[in-house]
Enzyme design. Structure first.
Site, PDB file in Angstrom:
ATOM      1  N   GLY A  17       0.826  -1.216   0.000  1.00 46.41           N
ATOM      2  CA  GLY A  17       0.000   0.000   0.000  1.00 46.41           C
ATOM      3  C   GLY A  17       0.853   1.257   0.000  1.00 46.41           C
ATOM      4  CB  VAL A  68      -2.581  -7.290   0.088  1.00 44.95           C
ATOM      5  CG1 VAL A  68      -1.334  -6.428  -0.054  1.00 44.95           C
ATOM      6  CG2 VAL A  68      -3.800  -6.446   0.489  1.00 44.95           C
ATOM      7  CG  ASN A  94       0.765   1.231   4.875  1.00 41.41           C
ATOM      8  OD1 ASN A  94       0.527   1.959   5.837  1.00 41.41           O
ATOM      9  ND2 ASN A  94       0.515   1.615   3.619  1.00 41.41           N
ATOM     10  CB  SER A 146      -6.569   1.849  12.910  1.00 39.43           C
ATOM     11  OG  SER A 146      -7.319   3.011  13.172  1.00 39.43           O
ATOM     12  CE1 TYR A 160      -9.005   1.223   8.313  1.00 35.71           C
ATOM     13  CE2 TYR A 160      -9.696   2.111  10.434  1.00 35.71           C
ATOM     14  CZ  TYR A 160      -8.733   1.950   9.458  1.00 35.71           C
ATOM     15  OH  TYR A 160      -7.481   2.519   9.628  1.00 35.71           O
ATOM     16  CE  LYS A 164      -6.363  -0.956   9.397  1.00 43.18           C
ATOM     17  NZ  LYS A 164      -5.017  -1.196   8.860  1.00 43.18           N
TER      18      LYS A 164
HETATM   19  N1  LIG Z   1      -3.910   8.018   8.027  1.00 45.02           N
HETATM   20  C1  LIG Z   1      -4.284   7.804   9.281  1.00 45.02           C
HETATM   21  O1  LIG Z   1      -4.560   8.730  10.048  1.00 45.02           O
HETATM   22  C2  LIG Z   1      -4.370   6.390   9.801  1.00 45.02           C
HETATM   23  C3  LIG Z   1      -4.875   6.195  11.092  1.00 45.02           C
HETATM   24  C4  LIG Z   1      -4.942   4.914  11.575  1.00 45.02           C
HETATM   25  C5  LIG Z   1      -4.497   3.848  10.812  1.00 45.02           C
HETATM   26  N2  LIG Z   1      -4.021   4.060   9.577  1.00 45.02           N
HETATM   27  C6  LIG Z   1      -3.566   2.913   8.805  1.00 45.02           C
HETATM   28  O2  LIG Z   1      -2.382   3.228   8.122  1.00 45.02           O
HETATM   29  C7  LIG Z   1      -2.332   2.540   6.874  1.00 45.02           C
HETATM   30  C8  LIG Z   1      -2.175   3.531   5.750  1.00 45.02           C
HETATM   31  O3  LIG Z   1      -3.230   4.472   5.843  1.00 45.02           O
HETATM   32  P1  LIG Z   1      -3.372   5.678   4.824  1.00 45.02           P
HETATM   33  O4  LIG Z   1      -4.144   6.699   5.525  1.00 45.02           O
HETATM   34  O5  LIG Z   1      -2.048   6.017   4.243  1.00 45.02           O
HETATM   35  O6  LIG Z   1      -4.293   4.993   3.694  1.00 45.02           O
HETATM   36  P2  LIG Z   1      -4.515   5.426   2.179  1.00 45.02           P
HETATM   37  O7  LIG Z   1      -5.919   5.076   1.852  1.00 45.02           O
HETATM   38  O8  LIG Z   1      -4.052   6.817   1.951  1.00 45.02           O
HETATM   39  O9  LIG Z   1      -3.520   4.452   1.369  1.00 45.02           O
HETATM   40  C9  LIG Z   1      -3.747   3.081   1.340  1.00 45.02           C
HETATM   41  C10 LIG Z   1      -2.972   2.486   0.177  1.00 45.02           C
HETATM   42  O10 LIG Z   1      -3.314   1.087   0.132  1.00 45.02           O
HETATM   43  C11 LIG Z   1      -3.521   0.732  -1.223  1.00 45.02           C
HETATM   44  N3  LIG Z   1      -4.407  -0.421  -1.335  1.00 45.02           N
HETATM   45  C12 LIG Z   1      -5.748  -0.462  -1.189  1.00 45.02           C
HETATM   46  N4  LIG Z   1      -6.207  -1.695  -1.457  1.00 45.02           N
HETATM   47  C13 LIG Z   1      -5.118  -2.455  -1.761  1.00 45.02           C
HETATM   48  C14 LIG Z   1      -4.948  -3.805  -2.131  1.00 45.02           C
HETATM   49  N5  LIG Z   1      -5.996  -4.624  -2.269  1.00 45.02           N
HETATM   50  N6  LIG Z   1      -3.697  -4.257  -2.337  1.00 45.02           N
HETATM   51  C15 LIG Z   1      -2.630  -3.425  -2.239  1.00 45.02           C
HETATM   52  N7  LIG Z   1      -2.740  -2.119  -1.927  1.00 45.02           N
HETATM   53  C16 LIG Z   1      -3.976  -1.648  -1.688  1.00 45.02           C
HETATM   54  C17 LIG Z   1      -4.127   1.979  -1.862  1.00 45.02           C
HETATM   55  O11 LIG Z   1      -3.980   1.953  -3.278  1.00 45.02           O
HETATM   56  C18 LIG Z   1      -3.328   3.089  -1.175  1.00 45.02           C
HETATM   57  O12 LIG Z   1      -2.161   3.388  -1.903  1.00 45.02           O
HETATM   58  C19 LIG Z   1      -3.626   1.740   6.788  1.00 45.02           C
HETATM   59  O13 LIG Z   1      -3.396   0.437   7.256  1.00 45.02           O
HETATM   60  C20 LIG Z   1      -4.550   2.484   7.732  1.00 45.02           C
HETATM   61  O14 LIG Z   1      -5.567   1.654   8.248  1.00 45.02           O
HETATM   62  C21 LIG Z   1      -3.959   5.322   9.038  1.00 45.02           C
END
Ligand SMILES: NC(=O)c1ccc[n+]([C@@H]2O[C@H](COP(=O)([O-])OP(=O)(O)OC[C@H]3O[C@@H](n4cnc5c(N)ncnc54)[C@H](O)[C@@H]3O)[C@@H](O)[C@H]2O)c1
Length: 253
Positions: A17, A68, A94, A146, A160, A164
């Site tokens: 990701g 994935v 990720n 998360s 979600y 998580k």
């Molecule tokens: N941003 C936040 O504040 C936050 C908070 C808590 C947890 N998280 C966790 O951090 C991680 C990244 O979050 P983010 O905000 O950067 O998310 P995002 O949505 O910006 O990016 C997620 C990425 O995953 C890719 N993706 C989606 N489905 C996929 C698949 N089937 N196979 C491969 N890649 C795939 C997407 O193309 C994207 O590039 C995630 O696990 C999210 O749950 C983020």
């Protein structure tokens, strides 16, 4: 001088990701600590552009297509990374879907898709990496969970949250199994990190969310990256099966 225990020189990190958001920040942090980077995403053009950008910053990065949800595709992408780099030392699970949807509106296909990406993808990816790392008696698996899996969230969906929460159990199951083999498995649990996901929340919900954070600001990708560097490094060799919370004090335990 930087403490050498935090150096990732000579290590290869495989990040899922990595086409946008936290995956990019984590990859950059691992690369700045010395790791070779293998970036993967279902969005190939996006992850290629990210790899090109990181290379322009002087970081060694290659890009691969990977959905994935597909175990065989995960194995092929992982094997390609091993063939190109000689080994994979660090897997960062990720990739995720982050739907903002009321529990009343979640359909069966959407439930299944979120579980397939956020939980099943981590299981298969971790098992693929674990076989390789167990044999080498060295490795790090980092699962990006998360705060939504630890306490109720007003912004993200119930599917979600459930996916998580499941990651904490998976983290412990793999940590237990791999501890005698020199491989550690830990979760990072962020909340409210600046980036594209947060930008998708409407301004009023963002304001309300911010008001609940004791530190009074959102988190930074660089702060999540630093947590990943620590857990991936020799400095965290005695840390496994745990969760590192990055939530501005919203959950204290
Ligand atoms: N941003 C936040 O504040 C936050 C908070 C808590 C947890 N998280 C966790 O951090 C991680 C990244 O979050 P983010 O905000 O950067 O998310 P995002 O949505 O910006 O990016 C997620 C990425 O995953 C890719 N993706 C989606 N489905 C996929 C698949 N089937 N196979 C491969 N890649 C795939 C997407 O193309 C994207 O590039 C995630 O696990 C999210 O749950 C983020």
């Amino acid at each position: 001088m930087t403490n050498p225990m935090f150096s990732l020189a000579g290590r290869t990190a495989f990040v899922t990701g990595a086409a946008r958001g936290l995956g990019v920040g984590i990859a950059r942090g691992l690369g700045q600590a010395g790791a070779n980077l293998v970036l993967s995403d279902v969005d190939l053009a996006g992850v290629q552009a990210v790899a090109e950008g990181l290379r322009a910053e002087g970081l060694p990065a290659r890009a691969l297509a990977l959905d994935v949800r597909d175990e065989a595709a995960f194995q092929s992408a992982f094997d390609a990374a091993v063939a190109a780099e000689g080994a994979v030392d660090i897997l960062v699970n990720n990739a995720a879907l982050t739907p903002h949807v009321s529990l009343w509106d979640i359909t069966t296909p959407e439930w299944d898709d979120v579980m397939a990406v956020n939980l099943r993808g981590v299981f298969f990816g971790s098992r693929i990496a674990a076989r390789h790392m167990r044999e080498r008696r060295r490795g790090r698996i980092l699962n990006i969970s998360s705060l939504a899996g630890q306490q109720a969230s007003a912004v993200t969906g119930a599917h979600y949250a459930a996916s998580k929460a499941g990651l904490f159990a998976l983290t412990r199951a793999f940590a237990q199994e791999l501890a005698p083999h020199g491989v550690t498995v830990n979760a990072i649990s962020p909340a409210a990190i600046e980036g594209p996901s947060l930008d998708e929340i409407d301004a009023e919900a963002r304001r309300r969310f911010l008001a609940t954070l004791p530190v009074g600001r959102f988190g930074l990708e660089t702060e999540v990256a630093a947590a990943a560097v620590y857990l991936a490094s020799a400095a965290a060799g005695f840390v496994t099966g745990t969760t590192l919370d990055l939530n501005g004090g919203k959950l204290m335990r």
